[in-house]
Design an enzyme around this catalytic site. Structure first.
Site, PDB file in Angstrom:
ATOM      1  N   ASN A 141      37.950  -6.874  12.746  1.00  0.00           N
ATOM      2  CA  ASN A 141      38.368  -6.274  11.487  1.00  0.00           C
ATOM      3  C   ASN A 141      38.606  -7.375  10.452  1.00  0.00           C
ATOM      4  OD1 ASN A 141      39.474  -4.056   9.807  1.00  0.00           O
ATOM      5  ND2 ASN A 141      41.314  -5.320   9.916  1.00  0.00           N
ATOM      6  N   GLU A 201      33.574  -5.428   9.631  1.00  0.00           N
ATOM      7  CA  GLU A 201      32.901  -5.582   8.330  1.00  0.00           C
ATOM      8  C   GLU A 201      31.836  -6.677   8.329  1.00  0.00           C
ATOM      9  OE1 GLU A 201      36.199  -5.325   8.702  1.00  0.00           O
ATOM     10  OE2 GLU A 201      37.023  -3.899   7.257  1.00  0.00           O
ATOM     11  N   ASP A 250      51.657  -7.314  -8.363  1.00  0.00           N
ATOM     12  CA  ASP A 250      50.461  -6.799  -7.697  1.00  0.00           C
ATOM     13  C   ASP A 250      49.533  -6.111  -8.701  1.00  0.00           C
ATOM     14  OD1 ASP A 250      48.668  -6.011  -5.710  1.00  0.00           O
ATOM     15  OD2 ASP A 250      50.234  -5.587  -4.273  1.00  0.00           O
TER      16      ASP A 250
HETATM   17  C1  LIG Z   1      42.470  -9.295  -3.752  1.00  0.00           C
HETATM   18  C2  LIG Z   1      43.004  -8.322  -2.767  1.00  0.00           C
HETATM   19  C3  LIG Z   1      44.285  -8.473  -2.290  1.00  0.00           C
HETATM   20  C4  LIG Z   1      44.788  -7.599  -1.337  1.00  0.00           C
HETATM   21  N1  LIG Z   1      46.043  -7.786  -0.846  1.00  0.00           N
HETATM   22  C5  LIG Z   1      46.485  -7.005   0.156  1.00  0.00           C
HETATM   23  C6  LIG Z   1      47.734  -7.260   0.780  1.00  0.00           C
HETATM   24  O1  LIG Z   1      48.445  -8.184   0.423  1.00  0.00           O
HETATM   25  N2  LIG Z   1      48.121  -6.449   1.789  1.00  0.00           N
HETATM   26  C7  LIG Z   1      47.348  -5.412   2.223  1.00  0.00           C
HETATM   27  O2  LIG Z   1      47.726  -4.731   3.172  1.00  0.00           O
HETATM   28  N3  LIG Z   1      46.169  -5.145   1.643  1.00  0.00           N
HETATM   29  C8  LIG Z   1      45.726  -5.918   0.633  1.00  0.00           C
HETATM   30  N4  LIG Z   1      44.504  -5.667   0.064  1.00  0.00           N
HETATM   31  C9  LIG Z   1      43.749  -4.484   0.487  1.00  0.00           C
HETATM   32  C10 LIG Z   1      43.110  -4.663   1.815  1.00  0.00           C
HETATM   33  O3  LIG Z   1      42.607  -5.937   2.016  1.00  0.00           O
HETATM   34  C11 LIG Z   1      41.967  -3.704   1.953  1.00  0.00           C
HETATM   35  O4  LIG Z   1      42.418  -2.424   1.679  1.00  0.00           O
HETATM   36  C12 LIG Z   1      41.422  -3.750   3.333  1.00  0.00           C
HETATM   37  O5  LIG Z   1      40.235  -3.052   3.393  1.00  0.00           O
HETATM   38  C13 LIG Z   1      42.394  -3.167   4.317  1.00  0.00           C
HETATM   39  O6  LIG Z   1      41.990  -3.618   5.507  1.00  0.00           O
HETATM   40  P1  LIG Z   1      42.273  -2.958   6.919  1.00  0.00           P
HETATM   41  O7  LIG Z   1      42.048  -1.495   6.827  1.00  0.00           O
HETATM   42  O8  LIG Z   1      41.255  -3.660   7.704  1.00  0.00           O
HETATM   43  O9  LIG Z   1      43.661  -3.331   7.350  1.00  0.00           O
HETATM   44  C14 LIG Z   1      43.996  -6.531  -0.883  1.00  0.00           C
HETATM   45  C15 LIG Z   1      42.704  -6.382  -1.369  1.00  0.00           C
HETATM   46  C16 LIG Z   1      42.197  -7.264  -2.302  1.00  0.00           C
HETATM   47  C17 LIG Z   1      40.809  -7.083  -2.776  1.00  0.00           C
HETATM   48 MN   LIG Z   2      39.138  -3.769   7.632  1.00  0.00          MN
END
Ligand SMILES: Cc1cc2nc3c(=O)[nH]c(=O)nc-3n(C[C@H](O)[C@H](O)[C@H](O)COP(=O)(O)O)c2cc1C
Ligand SMILES: [Mn+2]
Length: 443
Positions: A141, A201, A250
């Site tokens: 992931n 991914e 954020d």
């Molecule tokens: C620039 C950026 C910063 C992000 N920061 C966070 C974060 O601090 N914490 C979080 O949970 N998701 C954050 N996200 C969103 C997740 O990375 C994104 O939703 C991801 O697909 C979730 O991954 P998962 O489902 O594999 O856990 C961020 C996304 C971007 C593009």
């Molecule tokens: Mn993911």
């Protein structure tokens, strides 16, 4: 090969990479410059206290992303959707120390981690790609998590309840991770996507870039990282040690709530020669692009199946490209407008406002959308509200539990409406030389 350097070369050749040679500080200065650069990509080659360089605003809009992927901009969603359905396996090479210029004990104070906003708790890594293995299978992931250093080799990281948190729970509260920094935009996009639990991914990214992605196993952690990453930190994500995280500005430009969050204890730090550290300005356009596009994709895929008359969708910039969506459609039956609205809410839990308009309205033009509301909408028929629904934790007006109210505005006309009453009158055409002779002539 799929590296940040190769991509920056392309930008340089196009004249789209601005080098900042004056000495700059990681504390507020770089963030302020990224903010005022209005989305021009800045390469800071003289960063106080850092031997490498810093790049920011790397991929601030769809046009740039499309060009980085060699995909026409209006095919972007389709191409990502196809890559997600038909991922391409990636070969993973064994760990090879020659891939790195240095391999040391982790020391976060050696990295040019930026402090962005005045009220932020401290410096934050904002675009680190976290890889973690699904405990059930072989796939990995990817996700982006912001990280606040709490020591030379430790960070606290915000983990929203999604796949990574699920992996952490299923792994008993401790799981190997690697954090890669300094990546090609295709990887940043891939990391932001939200495929179903269990699908990694990396394969999606590899399909998008025609098989150019190369991965390498980590030295100690049971995960792999892009061969071309500029900086890699190997460590263990743990919910056994939880620490206060925030304040941090954020996506919406407001301060996210301070919460107890998991920590990562790093074991190794690998760097390329004069490693390029990638910066991303929270709430900037690049942030909104990578947060919004995956949601747009989910909504688009959902609507394609449920409401065939849907023409376009648009996530508005005032809604942080995340909370508000406009959908245009050709209705086949009355009720399609509301069905489209409900399907948008079902596709993306973060949405708070959805406006449905007829296909003669351009959803990307807020004035036109508002005009449709002014001339076609009646609140007693077209307004839907939902209460007590899961929303985004990024909206400060939602309750502590993350519950929110949602609003749908159906500004589409009834199918049998007399359309002649709802279109703009046409201005008669007059010869352009007449216009210029009467209006544009000086004096
Ligand atoms: C620039 C950026 C910063 C992000 N920061 C966070 C974060 O601090 N914490 C979080 O949970 N998701 C954050 N996200 C969103 C997740 O990375 C994104 O939703 C991801 O697909 C979730 O991954 P998962 O489902 O594999 O856990 C961020 C996304 C971007 C593009
Ligand atoms: Mn993911």
């Amino acid at each position: 090969m799929l590296g940040l350097r190769e991509y920056m070369e392309k930008l340089r050749a196009e004249g789209a990479l601005l080098e900042v040679k004056k000495k700059v500080s990681t504390r507020f200065e770089i963030a302020a410059l990224l903010h005022s650069a209005q989305n021009r990509t800045l390469h800071f080659t003289n960063v106080s206290g850092y031997r490498g360089t810093v790049v920011g605003n790397l991929c601030p809009n769809r046009k740039r992303l499309a060009s980085a992927l060699n995909i026409p901009e209006d095919h972007l969603l389709e191409a990502i959707s196809k890559a997600q359905r038909e991922p391409k396996d990636v070969k993973i090479a064994g760990y090879d120390h020659r891939n790195w210029d240095s391999n040391t004990e982790p020391d976060l104070s050696k990295l040019p981690i930026l402090t962005h906003y005045e009220g932020d708790k401290g410096p934050y890594i904002t675009i680190g790609m976290v890889s973690a293995r699904f405990p059930e299978g072989k796939e990995e992931n990817l996700s982006v998590q912001r990280m606040l250093p709490i020591g030379r080799s430790e960070v606290v990281t915000r983990v929203v309840p999604r796949h990574l948190l699920e992996i952490l729970k299923k792994s008993g509260g401790e799981v190997d991770v690697a954090v890669s920094i300094g990546l090609h935009p295709a990887l940043i996009l891939g990391t932001s996507l939200q495929p179903p639990y269990g699908q990694g991914e990396y394969g999606i990214v590899n399909a998008l870039v025609g098989g150019r992605l190369e991965l390498m196993e980590c030295e100690e952690s049971k995960v792999s990282v892009p061969m071309e990453a500029e900086i890699v930190l190997e460590g263990v994500l743990s919910s056994k040690k939880m620490v206060e995280e925030g304040p941090f500005v954020d996506l919406t430009g407001t301060y996210d709530a301070v919460r107890m969050q998991p920590t990562i204890r790093f074991k190794r730090m690998h760097m390329k020669r004069r490693a390029i550290y990638q910066a991303l300005l929270p709430a900037g356009e690049e942030h909104r692009l990578f947060m919004g596009l995956p949601q747009e994709l989910k909504i688009w895929e959902y609507l394609k199946r449920s409401v065939p008359g849907v023409r376009k969708i648009h996530m508005t910039s005032g809604g942080a490209n995340y909370l508000h969506c406009i959908v245009s459609l050709d209705k086949a039956t009355d009720g399609d407008g509301k069905t489209a609205i409900l399907n948008c809410f079902a596709a993306s839990h973060a949405l708070k406002l959805v406006i449905a308009v007829d296909s003669d309205i351009d959803p990307t033009n807020w004035d036109e959308v508002e005009w449709a509301l002014a001339t076609r909408f009646q609140a007693d028929r077209g307004l839907i509200t939902l209460t007590g629904v899961r929303g985004s934790s990024l909206d400060p007006s939602s309750g502590k539990t993350g519950l929110t109210a949602k609003m749908g505005l159906d500004a589409t006309l009834p199918v049998d409406a007399d359309r002649s009453r709802y279109v703009k009158g046409k201005v008669a055409k007059i010869p352009s030389n007449l216009i210029s002779s009467l209006i544009d002539e000086p004096g």
